[in-house]
Scaffold this active site. Structure first.
Site, PDB file in Angstrom:
ATOM      1  N   LEU A  28      24.957 -27.727   2.588  1.00 10.11           N
ATOM      2  CA  LEU A  28      26.134 -26.894   2.806  1.00 10.11           C
ATOM      3  C   LEU A  28      27.147 -27.022   1.674  1.00 10.11           C
ATOM      4  CD1 LEU A  28      26.740 -27.521   6.622  1.00 10.11           C
ATOM      5  CD2 LEU A  28      25.614 -25.566   5.546  1.00 10.11           C
ATOM      6  N   ARG A  30      28.663 -29.992  -1.706  1.00 11.84           N
ATOM      7  CA  ARG A  30      28.603 -31.302  -2.338  1.00 11.84           C
ATOM      8  C   ARG A  30      29.933 -31.628  -2.990  1.00 11.84           C
ATOM      9  NH1 ARG A  30      24.092 -31.993  -5.957  1.00 11.84           N
ATOM     10  NH2 ARG A  30      23.012 -30.270  -4.933  1.00 11.84           N
ATOM     11  N   THR A  32      31.997 -35.198  -5.236  1.00 17.62           N
ATOM     12  CA  THR A  32      31.720 -36.207  -6.249  1.00 17.62           C
ATOM     13  C   THR A  32      30.830 -37.312  -5.708  1.00 17.62           C
ATOM     14  OG1 THR A  32      33.907 -35.756  -7.185  1.00 17.62           O
ATOM     15  CG2 THR A  32      32.785 -37.749  -7.927  1.00 17.62           C
ATOM     16  N   PHE A  33      31.064 -37.711  -4.456  1.00 20.55           N
ATOM     17  CA  PHE A  33      30.348 -38.850  -3.898  1.00 20.55           C
ATOM     18  C   PHE A  33      29.545 -38.506  -2.643  1.00 20.55           C
ATOM     19  CE2 PHE A  33      34.176 -40.458  -5.996  1.00 20.55           C
ATOM     20  CZ  PHE A  33      33.608 -41.318  -6.926  1.00 20.55           C
ATOM     21  N   LYS A  35      27.132 -35.415  -0.207  1.00 22.21           N
ATOM     22  CA  LYS A  35      26.489 -34.137   0.044  1.00 22.21           C
ATOM     23  C   LYS A  35      26.546 -33.885   1.543  1.00 22.21           C
ATOM     24  CE  LYS A  35      23.209 -34.461  -3.818  1.00 22.21           C
ATOM     25  NZ  LYS A  35      21.767 -34.495  -4.197  1.00 22.21           N
ATOM     26  N   LYS A  51      27.215 -35.746   6.577  1.00 21.90           N
ATOM     27  CA  LYS A  51      27.712 -36.092   5.239  1.00 21.90           C
ATOM     28  C   LYS A  51      26.957 -37.328   4.765  1.00 21.90           C
ATOM     29  CE  LYS A  51      32.152 -35.944   4.208  1.00 21.90           C
ATOM     30  NZ  LYS A  51      33.591 -36.323   4.063  1.00 21.90           N
ATOM     31  N   ASP A 147      47.021 -34.991   3.213  1.00 23.32           N
ATOM     32  CA  ASP A 147      46.355 -34.062   2.290  1.00 23.32           C
ATOM     33  C   ASP A 147      46.043 -32.761   3.021  1.00 23.32           C
ATOM     34  OD1 ASP A 147      45.356 -33.217  -0.143  1.00 23.32           O
ATOM     35  OD2 ASP A 147      43.361 -34.093   0.171  1.00 23.32           O
TER      36      ASP A 147
END
Length: 447
Positions: A28, A30, A32-33, A35, A51, A147
């Site tokens: 679905l 990705r 940096t760390f 998928k 995840k 955030d």
């Protein structure tokens, strides 16, 4: 649901079974760390999102703390507009977060797909009401997102909002009885609940956070809500400058222009939220009483919009009750990721019930530490410990949650120290030292 730590293989690739529980489907997205895959539960066939995180990479980059924070935040929250964490799984090399599937994508992509890149006001009201409902609940549970932005607001198949990505969240003890904290008590610093970490996405971050001042997490989230409301109504950001210092100055001077099509009540609400002074800024918990929200959504629902006519639930700004038995079960070690990044836990955790005040409990734990050879640390102290601990040093962190007005649940966690030190830690001696502070001592599952 309980998390599982397993030595079984799980390669985290689409089309492969995951620890005998889930069948991974298409990718679905990705980061940096991580998928994220669409997956299917083998037991019931229900769709979920998984995840997949690489454990060595997280450890090497120091991102493990962010994953721990995300799981700690999500396990506290059970709300229809917050993305649900179902389960945590792990192997030697991977960590898997099994979450609710939100196939509608994120709010930013949905807005970008519209010709005007904005919503009609009746639709914006319903979208915004769901966001506010989720944050009111989160704040009362001691979770401050920090955030909040359209990219972190997902949509389910019915178009309902799901607040996600709590990796930057600040976690404080839930408020007494589940009611919001006294914002004034936080703002003057006397309560000790102000935050200091500057984080978030600059275009959506409150000016006091960008200026690296101590701040109230709830008021910082309120500013972000103001930016999102502006984007929903106007189709663009109120403050957009590549130079963060210039953007912060514009925010302090309120240098933004609301389009003419926005109604006066909505304009006034945006102004109250985009107030650079956090002391006078409208709090998220106060939004339900604002005139813009008092307009009947039953009329709005007939007009249609992004949410498909969900008219009654959006304004249910429900404040959660004090922790019940189900909440306590959800805080069991099965959903605690702190052991996923080390190979041995050796009785690192214990919990007990107490009728003593938080001040008395902390004082007694400190006195016991002097005798038993550990030191107490706050949240920031824990975060500064290198992953894997400090050899030769053992620290103890503590979290409290109210079960009833007279009863508190206390969770103790050993931080740092090697396995031998943790193995030899005197939990029974600690219980004796605490004496009548302990009402009921709970031995956590270990291993």
């Amino acid at each position: 649901m309980a998390g599982t730590k397993s030595r079984s293989s799980g390669n985290g690739k689409a089309g492969s079974p995951l620890l005998g529980k889930y069948e991974l489907g298409p990718l679905l997205g990705r980061g940096t760390f991580a998928k994220v895959y669409r997956a299917r539960c083998l037991a019931g066939g229900d769709p979920v999102a998984v995840k997949v995180l690489d454990k060595p990479e997280l450890t090497a980059t120091g991102m493990a703390a962010r994953v721990l924070r995300e799981v700690s935040a999500m396990r506290r929250l059970r709300h229809p507009n917050v993305l649900r964490l179902h389960e945590v799984l792990a192997t030697r090399s991977k960590v898997y977060l099994v979450m609710e599937l939100a196939p509608g994508g994120d709010l930013l992509s949905r807005l970008a797909s519209l010709p005007t890149r904005r919503l009609p006001e009746h639709a914006a009201r319903r979208v915004f009401a769901q966001l506010v409902s989720a944050l009111v609940y989160s704040h009362a549970r001691g979770v401050f997102h920090r955030d909040v932005k359209p990219q972190n607001v997902l949509l389910d198949a019915a178009g309902n909002l799901k607040v996600s990505d709590f990796g930057l969240a600040a976690l404080l003890p839930p408020t007494a009885g589940g009611s919001p904290r006294d914002a004034a008590a936080e703002d003057d610093g006397r309560s000790g609940l102000l935050l200091n970490t500057a984080c978030g996405t600059p275009a959506f971050t409150a000016p006091e956070v960008l200026r690296r001042k101590a701040y109230d997490g709830a008021k910082a989230d309120a500013w972000s809500c103001g930016v999102i409301l502006f984007v929903l109504l106007a189709g663009h950001l109120p403050f957009d400058d590549a130079n963060i210092a210039d953007m912060c100055r514009k925010a302090h001077r309120r240098e933004y222009s609301v389009p003419s099509w926005v109604s006066p009540p909505a304009r006034r609400l945006v102004s109250r939220l985009l107030d650079p002074n956090p002391a006078t800024r409208l709090a998220v918990a106060e939004l339900a009483s604002h005139p813009w929200f008092k307009r009947s959504l039953s009329v709005d629902s007939q007009l249609g919009g992004l949410m498909g006519g969900q008219a009654e639930r959006e304004l249910a700004f429900q404040v959660p009750a004090a922790l019940n038995a189900f909440d306590i079960i959800s805080m069991s070690p099965g959903l605690d990721l702190s052991g996923l990044f080390v190979e041995s836990r050796h009785a690192r955790e214990k919990r007990f019930m107490t009728t003593a005040s938080p001040e008395e409990t902390v004082e007694r734990l400190g006195q016991a530490g002097t005798k038993l050879g550990y030191f107490m640390v706050g949240k920031k102290g824990v975060e500064r410990l290198p992953l894997g601990g400090l050899t030769g040093m053992v620290a103890m962190s503590m979290e409290m949650a109210e079960v009833s007005p007279e009863l508190m649940l206390v969770e103790l966690t050993l931080e740092g120290g090697d396995d031998d030190e943790v193995e030899e830690f005197g939990w029974e001696e600690l219980r004796v030292e605490l004496g009548d502070v302990v009402t009921a001592w709970h031995v956590c599952d270990e291993g």
